[in-house]
Design a protein around this motif. Sequence first.
Motif, PDB file in Angstrom:
ATOM      1  N   UNK A   1       0.835  -1.220   0.000  1.00  0.00           N
ATOM      2  CA  UNK A   1       0.000   0.000   0.000  1.00  0.00           C
ATOM      3  C   UNK A   1       0.862   1.261   0.000  1.00  0.00           C
ATOM      4  N   UNK A   2       1.566   1.472  -1.083  1.00  0.00           N
ATOM      5  CA  UNK A   2       2.482   2.602  -1.210  1.00  0.00           C
ATOM      6  C   UNK A   2       2.005   3.490  -2.349  1.00  0.00           C
ATOM      7  N   UNK A   3       2.005   4.797  -2.110  1.00  0.00           N
ATOM      8  CA  UNK A   3       1.651   5.765  -3.147  1.00  0.00           C
ATOM      9  C   UNK A   3       2.940   6.336  -3.735  1.00  0.00           C
ATOM     10  N   UNK A   4       3.036   6.304  -5.048  1.00  0.00           N
ATOM     11  CA  UNK A   4       4.231   6.780  -5.739  1.00  0.00           C
ATOM     12  C   UNK A   4       3.821   7.791  -6.797  1.00  0.00           C
ATOM     13  N   UNK A   5       4.538   8.884  -6.846  1.00  0.00           N
ATOM     14  CA  UNK A   5       4.327   9.894  -7.885  1.00  0.00           C
ATOM     15  C   UNK A   5       5.688  10.420  -8.323  1.00  0.00           C
ATOM     16  N   UNK A   6       5.709  11.066  -9.468  1.00  0.00           N
ATOM     17  CA  UNK A   6       6.965  11.592  -9.997  1.00  0.00           C
ATOM     18  C   UNK A   6       6.674  12.796 -10.867  1.00  0.00           C
ATOM     19  N   UNK A   7       7.658  13.657 -10.961  1.00  0.00           N
ATOM     20  CA  UNK A   7       7.601  14.773 -11.913  1.00  0.00           C
ATOM     21  C   UNK A   7       8.991  14.917 -12.539  1.00  0.00           C
ATOM     22  N   UNK A   8       8.990  15.209 -13.838  1.00  0.00           N
ATOM     23  CA  UNK A   8      10.254  15.264 -14.568  1.00  0.00           C
ATOM     24  C   UNK A   8      10.422  16.638 -15.192  1.00  0.00           C
ATOM     25  N   UNK A   9      11.577  17.251 -14.948  1.00  0.00           N
ATOM     26  CA  UNK A   9      11.937  18.542 -15.524  1.00  0.00           C
ATOM     27  C   UNK A   9      12.884  18.274 -16.691  1.00  0.00           C
ATOM     28  N   UNK A  10      12.333  18.343 -17.920  1.00  0.00           N
ATOM     29  CA  UNK A  10      13.165  18.014 -19.072  1.00  0.00           C
ATOM     30  C   UNK A  10      14.219  19.070 -19.369  1.00  0.00           C
ATOM     31  N   UNK A  11      14.037  20.295 -18.877  1.00  0.00           N
ATOM     32  CA  UNK A  11      15.037  21.337 -19.113  1.00  0.00           C
ATOM     33  C   UNK A  11      16.274  21.126 -18.238  1.00  0.00           C
ATOM     34  N   UNK A  12      16.056  20.693 -17.002  1.00  0.00           N
ATOM     35  CA  UNK A  12      17.173  20.449 -16.082  1.00  0.00           C
ATOM     36  C   UNK A  12      17.537  18.972 -15.993  1.00  0.00           C
ATOM     37  N   UNK A  13      16.768  18.115 -16.661  1.00  0.00           N
ATOM     38  CA  UNK A  13      17.001  16.673 -16.613  1.00  0.00           C
ATOM     39  C   UNK A  13      16.984  16.186 -15.164  1.00  0.00           C
ATOM     40  N   UNK A  14      15.906  16.527 -14.456  1.00  0.00           N
ATOM     41  CA  UNK A  14      15.771  16.138 -13.053  1.00  0.00           C
ATOM     42  C   UNK A  14      14.476  15.353 -12.874  1.00  0.00           C
ATOM     43  N   UNK A  15      14.593  14.178 -12.276  1.00  0.00           N
ATOM     44  CA  UNK A  15      13.438  13.346 -11.968  1.00  0.00           C
ATOM     45  C   UNK A  15      13.249  13.335 -10.456  1.00  0.00           C
ATOM     46  N   UNK A  16      12.065  13.777 -10.010  1.00  0.00           N
ATOM     47  CA  UNK A  16      11.748  13.816  -8.584  1.00  0.00           C
ATOM     48  C   UNK A  16      10.770  12.698  -8.269  1.00  0.00           C
TER      49      UNK A  16
ATOM     50  N   UNK B   1       8.493  10.764  -5.422  1.00  0.00           N
ATOM     51  CA  UNK B   1       7.830  10.971  -4.139  1.00  0.00           C
ATOM     52  C   UNK B   1       7.108   9.691  -3.745  1.00  0.00           C
ATOM     53  N   UNK B   2       7.413   9.217  -2.546  1.00  0.00           N
ATOM     54  CA  UNK B   2       6.827   7.972  -2.039  1.00  0.00           C
ATOM     55  C   UNK B   2       6.104   8.272  -0.738  1.00  0.00           C
ATOM     56  N   UNK B   3       4.875   7.776  -0.614  1.00  0.00           N
ATOM     57  CA  UNK B   3       4.083   7.926   0.610  1.00  0.00           C
ATOM     58  C   UNK B   3       3.701   6.563   1.151  1.00  0.00           C
ATOM     59  N   UNK B   4       3.886   6.397   2.470  1.00  0.00           N
ATOM     60  CA  UNK B   4       3.536   5.142   3.112  1.00  0.00           C
ATOM     61  C   UNK B   4       3.173   5.357   4.568  1.00  0.00           C
ATOM     62  N   UNK B   5       2.748   4.290   5.202  1.00  0.00           N
ATOM     63  CA  UNK B   5       2.313   4.391   6.606  1.00  0.00           C
ATOM     64  C   UNK B   5       3.456   4.198   7.597  1.00  0.00           C
ATOM     65  N   UNK B   6       4.608   3.734   7.137  1.00  0.00           N
ATOM     66  CA  UNK B   6       5.744   3.508   8.021  1.00  0.00           C
ATOM     67  C   UNK B   6       6.946   4.304   7.505  1.00  0.00           C
ATOM     68  N   UNK B   7       7.627   5.090   8.349  1.00  0.00           N
ATOM     69  CA  UNK B   7       8.738   5.934   7.875  1.00  0.00           C
ATOM     70  C   UNK B   7       9.877   5.127   7.242  1.00  0.00           C
ATOM     71  N   UNK B   8      10.325   4.068   7.934  1.00  0.00           N
ATOM     72  CA  UNK B   8      11.443   3.282   7.415  1.00  0.00           C
ATOM     73  C   UNK B   8      11.069   2.588   6.108  1.00  0.00           C
TER      74      UNK B   8
END
Length: 326
Positions: free
Chosen positions: A102-117, A119-126
């Motif tokens: 049960x993990x939520x995953x999202x991403x955004x990509x900046x093609x000008x800077x070639x940066x992929x971000x 983001x992971x959301x879950x119920x346990x920090x570790x």
Amino acid sequence: MEDEVSLRDLYLILKRSSKWIVGFTVAVAVLVYLVSSLLPPKYESEAVAQALVLQQNGNALSLSTAAPVFRTLPDGVALGAGFNKQIETGGPYVTQVLGDAPIEVSARFDDKKNLLTLTVRGSDPAETKQFAEALLAAFDDYVKDRIFQSAGANLAGALAQSRLDFDSVRSQIRELEASLERLPETNVTGADAATLEAEGVAPNVARSSDPGRAYLGLELAKQQARLANLNAEIASLEALAADPAQLRHLSEQVAQVNVLSPPPLPDQPVAPRPLFNAVLAALLALMLAVFWAFVREAIAAEEEAANATPAPALPTAHDGAATTPK
């Protein structure tokens, strides 16, 4: 003439409905706060990375016969955008990491800077941090797999082209050898040699006793040297094609994933936010309650006006009846 509504009228409407408005707003806010407090916490871990494809100019690989294999490859922007698409569509590289967790995953990509971000959301920090790190590893696997696949296609093309060149050079050598056999022997004088040099013929050819045979001999030697180089290149490419592990090793040297911001271990949940949700719900409930107060007042006013209007009088019997003579 239409009735005009003054600010005093609005104030009086709100004053008459103030208890209901306040009660409804408070009830909604408290309910949302309690529900938000009972929801499980969500932790978030974010990482920033970029795919890099090393240039072949100036490194040792450019001097080897494997250079044509890695000359045309996907760039870092294409690789970053490709993995971003994997996350958006739940591709195999992402599902292999997440599975049924049960993990939520999202991403955004900046093609000008070639940066992929990522983001992971879950119920346990570790666990949230571990999944973010696993996605970075999947990104690295994706990049190396794409480079390996492109290198394999380039290898097949380079090998086919080298074989075509080999056959072409070998055909030229046969033609040169046949021309040498058909060429009659000739002797030139010193004056002829000077004339040939003046016309741009190489001195070692022009000054030979038989310039035509010397020219064909030099061309034959050049083509034979080229044939030997092509033969060595084909042997190297065939050896590389027969050893996928070596091709994979070279592919991993060409491309890599640079992690600019590793995923941290979250210490505070990002959701739910009971107080924020309660305030937002209170504002929405307040607007809805005020709107309903005005609607209810308008409906009551119309009903009161309808009840206050006198009904039309019914005609009596003597008003419409004619007097009958006796």
